[in-house]
Motif scaffolding. Structure first.
Motif, PDB file in Angstrom:
ATOM      1  N   GLU A 270       0.833  -1.199   0.000  1.00 21.92           N
ATOM      2  CA  GLU A 270       0.000   0.000   0.000  1.00 21.92           C
ATOM      3  C   GLU A 270       0.868   1.248   0.000  1.00 21.92           C
ATOM      4  OE1 GLU A 270      -2.284  -0.552   3.533  1.00 21.92           O
ATOM      5  OE2 GLU A 270      -0.682   0.132   4.864  1.00 21.92           O
ATOM      6  N   PHE A 271       0.239   2.373  -0.407  1.00 20.51           N
ATOM      7  CA  PHE A 271       0.939   3.662  -0.373  1.00 20.51           C
ATOM      8  C   PHE A 271       0.247   4.550   0.658  1.00 20.51           C
ATOM      9  CE2 PHE A 271       1.194   8.138  -1.844  1.00 20.51           C
ATOM     10  CZ  PHE A 271       2.568   8.314  -1.661  1.00 20.51           C
ATOM     11  N   VAL A 272       1.064   5.116   1.565  1.00 12.66           N
ATOM     12  CA  VAL A 272       0.537   5.974   2.637  1.00 12.66           C
ATOM     13  C   VAL A 272       1.082   7.384   2.432  1.00 12.66           C
ATOM     14  CG1 VAL A 272       0.359   6.348   5.122  1.00 12.66           C
ATOM     15  CG2 VAL A 272       0.519   4.011   4.209  1.00 12.66           C
ATOM     16  N   PRO A 273       0.225   8.353   2.023  1.00 14.66           N
ATOM     17  CA  PRO A 273       0.682   9.739   1.823  1.00 14.66           C
ATOM     18  C   PRO A 273       1.051  10.387   3.157  1.00 14.66           C
ATOM     19  CG  PRO A 273      -1.376   9.315   0.655  1.00 14.66           C
ATOM     20  CD  PRO A 273      -1.166   8.170   1.594  1.00 14.66           C
ATOM     21  N   ASN A 274       1.923  11.394   3.077  1.00 15.77           N
ATOM     22  CA  ASN A 274       2.319  12.111   4.291  1.00 15.77           C
ATOM     23  C   ASN A 274       1.207  13.042   4.782  1.00 15.77           C
ATOM     24  OD1 ASN A 274       4.785  10.874   4.285  1.00 15.77           O
ATOM     25  ND2 ASN A 274       5.896  12.588   3.359  1.00 15.77           N
ATOM     26  N   ALA A 275       0.403  13.525   3.856  1.00 11.95           N
ATOM     27  CA  ALA A 275      -0.667  14.457   4.234  1.00 11.95           C
ATOM     28  C   ALA A 275      -1.655  13.777   5.172  1.00 11.95           C
ATOM     29  CB  ALA A 275      -1.383  14.966   2.987  1.00 11.95           C
ATOM     30  N   SER A 276      -2.017  14.470   6.228  1.00  9.84           N
ATOM     31  CA  SER A 276      -2.876  13.866   7.242  1.00  9.84           C
ATOM     32  C   SER A 276      -4.300  13.634   6.752  1.00  9.84           C
ATOM     33  CB  SER A 276      -2.912  14.760   8.489  1.00  9.84           C
ATOM     34  OG  SER A 276      -3.385  16.069   8.155  1.00  9.84           O
ATOM     35  N   ASP A 277      -4.729  14.435   5.778  1.00 10.14           N
ATOM     36  CA  ASP A 277      -6.091  14.276   5.291  1.00 10.14           C
ATOM     37  C   ASP A 277      -6.189  13.397   4.046  1.00 10.14           C
ATOM     38  OD1 ASP A 277      -4.687  16.011   3.715  1.00 10.14           O
ATOM     39  OD2 ASP A 277      -6.359  17.430   3.426  1.00 10.14           O
ATOM     40  N   ALA A 278      -5.058  12.786   3.651  1.00  7.47           N
ATOM     41  CA  ALA A 278      -5.049  11.926   2.456  1.00  7.47           C
ATOM     42  C   ALA A 278      -5.408  10.494   2.837  1.00  7.47           C
ATOM     43  CB  ALA A 278      -3.682  11.965   1.784  1.00  7.47           C
ATOM     44  N   TYR A 279      -5.824   9.730   1.845  1.00  7.96           N
ATOM     45  CA  TYR A 279      -6.220   8.340   2.084  1.00  7.96           C
ATOM     46  C   TYR A 279      -5.111   7.360   1.663  1.00  7.96           C
ATOM     47  CZ  TYR A 279     -10.963  10.165   2.631  1.00  7.96           C
ATOM     48  OH  TYR A 279     -12.057  10.860   3.055  1.00  7.96           O
ATOM     49  N   THR A 280      -5.024   6.252   2.395  1.00  7.45           N
ATOM     50  CA  THR A 280      -4.084   5.176   2.028  1.00  7.45           C
ATOM     51  C   THR A 280      -4.581   4.481   0.767  1.00  7.45           C
ATOM     52  OG1 THR A 280      -3.420   4.806   4.331  1.00  7.45           O
ATOM     53  CG2 THR A 280      -3.076   2.991   2.767  1.00  7.45           C
ATOM     54  N   ILE A 281      -3.682   4.227  -0.141  1.00  9.76           N
ATOM     55  CA  ILE A 281      -4.014   3.581  -1.413  1.00  9.76           C
ATOM     56  C   ILE A 281      -3.544   2.133  -1.373  1.00  9.76           C
ATOM     57  CG2 ILE A 281      -3.664   3.600  -3.913  1.00  9.76           C
ATOM     58  CD1 ILE A 281      -3.112   6.614  -3.676  1.00  9.76           C
TER      59      ILE A 281
END
Length: 541
Positions: A477-488
């Motif tokens: 999975e990909f986890v963005p650094n932005a707190s309001d972003a969703y894990t892909i």
């Protein structure tokens, strides 16, 4: 059983740095029978090609070159490359080689004396023939009538006797002076040679290296000395014999022959060891193919062709080695005995004997390590008989592993990215190549491994994952650094069976900072070897 959880975080630079961190831990999962087999084999495995017999890759079939020389190429500097006693032996052998070259001992020497004697004998023979011809001619001229018979016969008789005596005297004189004529002609020819034409210097090369021309000679000399325990005269004798055999076998002409491609999957070169040695693989299970076996060993002519092919393959491999002081002049042999024909194959034994007699005397110290993998039960029994004949130096070159430990044994000497995919490695020649380093992790039973790739800019990331024997759960999975972003979710967590696929490859295009997270869950009771590597490219967006 409680699961152990590990997490590995890896930042992704613009260009992923290569790594070859390979540390193998013992696998306690092998059953008792396999462990016992390995212990026995390690004590009895033989190189029926001890230096000279190191060409055997099954107990019955040696397809790979014989001899050792692993220390070559690992020395620190020229001055400390060889111990003092070895240097002394090398200098003595160099003198013997130089004298042999000066005296044309490696080829047929000049036959000046014999040529002069032949010419003198030819002149002497001519004088005798002329004497006989003149005598016969005088006799044939005697034709008279009855009235003059007596007078003419007397005259002719006198002439013949006088002529014969004179020629005989000349012939005897020629014979008596033959020795002095030969001597004077020989001395004259020697004087002419000394004053007009300098003697030709014999040039001798072996494995493409001209002797006594540069520092590569030291490596060649060392091999022969090592093969004969640094006994100078024995090493010199071996070298002369090898050079003579190479001429008789017509090695230079053999290099140009087209012997077909039937055996390229049975014997092939692939990658390098951790020490930089080229690696040669010998796959004996290939001879389970009845058609190939018959085509290779069914009669003497076919076995001779196989022998020529094997020598040609070896010569081509050797000529790619570096014989200079700090170069690598040895190879690693990997002998795969999986599905190898058993010891009852008579034709195989014949081919082995033929190869052994040539390789043991003509290719000294070329193998740094002999690794036997997928060793079957019969290999132990066949090799048990030859253990008493092996030296400690010989047995130190051998490594033996059963089917369950073959991959991790290879990784001890060869990095995973250099090992072919069929032997548990990552080398398959697609997205990645052998220059892209891999990381190896030992997963304990009932444990989890988390690997994180940090991403700081937009890029395209590709990674490969392999667990030997699999039987684990894998997800990405990909986890963005932005707190309001969703894990892909890149790869949904799923069970990967032991026989499903060897390597999993994923690619993901990343447009923002974050991290790629790989999760591997080993719920089994066995240790697992986890391999992975990655690379990134600038994003096209």
């Amino acid at each position: 059983m409680a699961e152990e959880h590990k997490q590995t975080t890896i930042p992704i630079p613009k260009e992923v740095e290569k790594t070859s961190n390979v540390q193998i831990l013992a696998d306690n999962s092998a059953n008792d029978a396999e462990t016992e087999t390995k212990n026995v084999v390690e004590n009895v495995v033989a190189k029926e090609m001890v230096e000279e017999e190191e060409e055997e890759v099954t107990s019955e079939f040696k397809v790979c070159i014989t001899e050792n020389g692993a220390e070559m190429g690992s020395e620190d500097d020229d001055n400390n490359k060889y111990p003092e006693l070895e240097m002394k032996a090398m200098e003595e052998l160099k003198k013997l080689i130089q004298n042999a070259i000066n005296n044309h001992e490696f080829t047929d020497p000049p036959l000046i004396q014999e040529q002069v004697e032949e010419e003198a004998n030819a002149d002497h023979k001519t004088i005798e023939e002329e004497t006989n011809e003149e005598s016969e001619e005088a006799t044939n001229k005697v034709t008279v009538d009855e009235d003059g018979t007596k007078t003419v016969e007397a005259i002719v008789e006198t002439i013949i006797v006088h002529t014969s005596a004179e020629k005989l005297q000349n012939s005897s004189a020629a014979s008596a002076s033959l020795s002095s004529v030969v001597t004077s002609q020989f001395e004259k020819l020697q004087q002419e040679t000394d004053t007009t034409t300098p003697p030709s210097v014999e040039e001798v090369s072996i494995w493409g290296v001209p002797l006594l021309k540069d520092e590569r000679t030291d490596t060649i000399i060392w091999k022969f000395l090592r093969a004969r325990d640094f006994q100078v005269n024995e090493a010199f004798k071996m070298m002369k014999s090898t050079i003579k055999w190479r001429k008789e076998f017509k090695i230079d002409e053999l290099m140009e022959e087209d012997l077909g491609e039937d055996l390229e999957k049975v014997v092939f070169m692939h990658g390098y060891s951790k020490e930089g040695n080229p690696v040669c693989y010998n796959v004996f299970g290939g001879f389970q193919d009845k058609e190939l076996y018959k085509k290779t060993f069914s009669d003497e002519e076919k076995r001779e062709k196989f022998l020529k092919w094997r020598i040609q393959f070896l010569e081509k491999s050797i000529r790619k080695l570096d014989f200079f002081t700090k170069g690598v002049s040895t190879i690693v042999q990997v002998n795969d005995l999986k599905n190898s024909p058993g010891p009852g194959k008579w034709e195989l034994r014949q081919a082995t004997k033929q190869a052994l007699h040539l390789l043991q005397d003509n290719y000294p110290e070329f193998v740094s390590k002999q690794v036997f993998i997928n060793v079957p039960w019969w290999y132990v029994a066949v090799n048990k008989m030859i253990r008493p004949f092996l030296t400690q130096r010989t047995t130190s070159k051998f490594v033996v592993a059963g089917p369950s430990k073959s991959a991790e044994t290879l990784f001890s000497y060869i990095a995973p990215e250099q090992v072919p995919i069929q032997y548990g490695g990552l080398s398959k020649g697609e997205e990645f190549d052998t220059k892209d380093g891999a990381t190896q992790i030992i997963m304990q039973p009932a444990s989890k491994e988390t690997i994180e790739f940090a991403v700081t800019e937009a890029c395209n990331v590709t990674w490969e994952v392999r667990v030997l024997g699999w039987d684990v759960n894998y997800g990405a999975e990909f986890v963005p650094n932005a707190s309001d972003a969703y894990t892909i979710i890149i790869q949904k967590m799923k069970k990967v069976g032991p026989t499903q696929q060897s390597i999993i490859t994923n690619t993901f295009n990343i447009g923002e900072p974050g991290k790629v997270v790989l999760s591997i869950h080993n719920s089994s009771s066995k240790k697992k070897i986890l391999l992975y590597r990655l690379k990134s490219k600038p994003s096209c967006d």
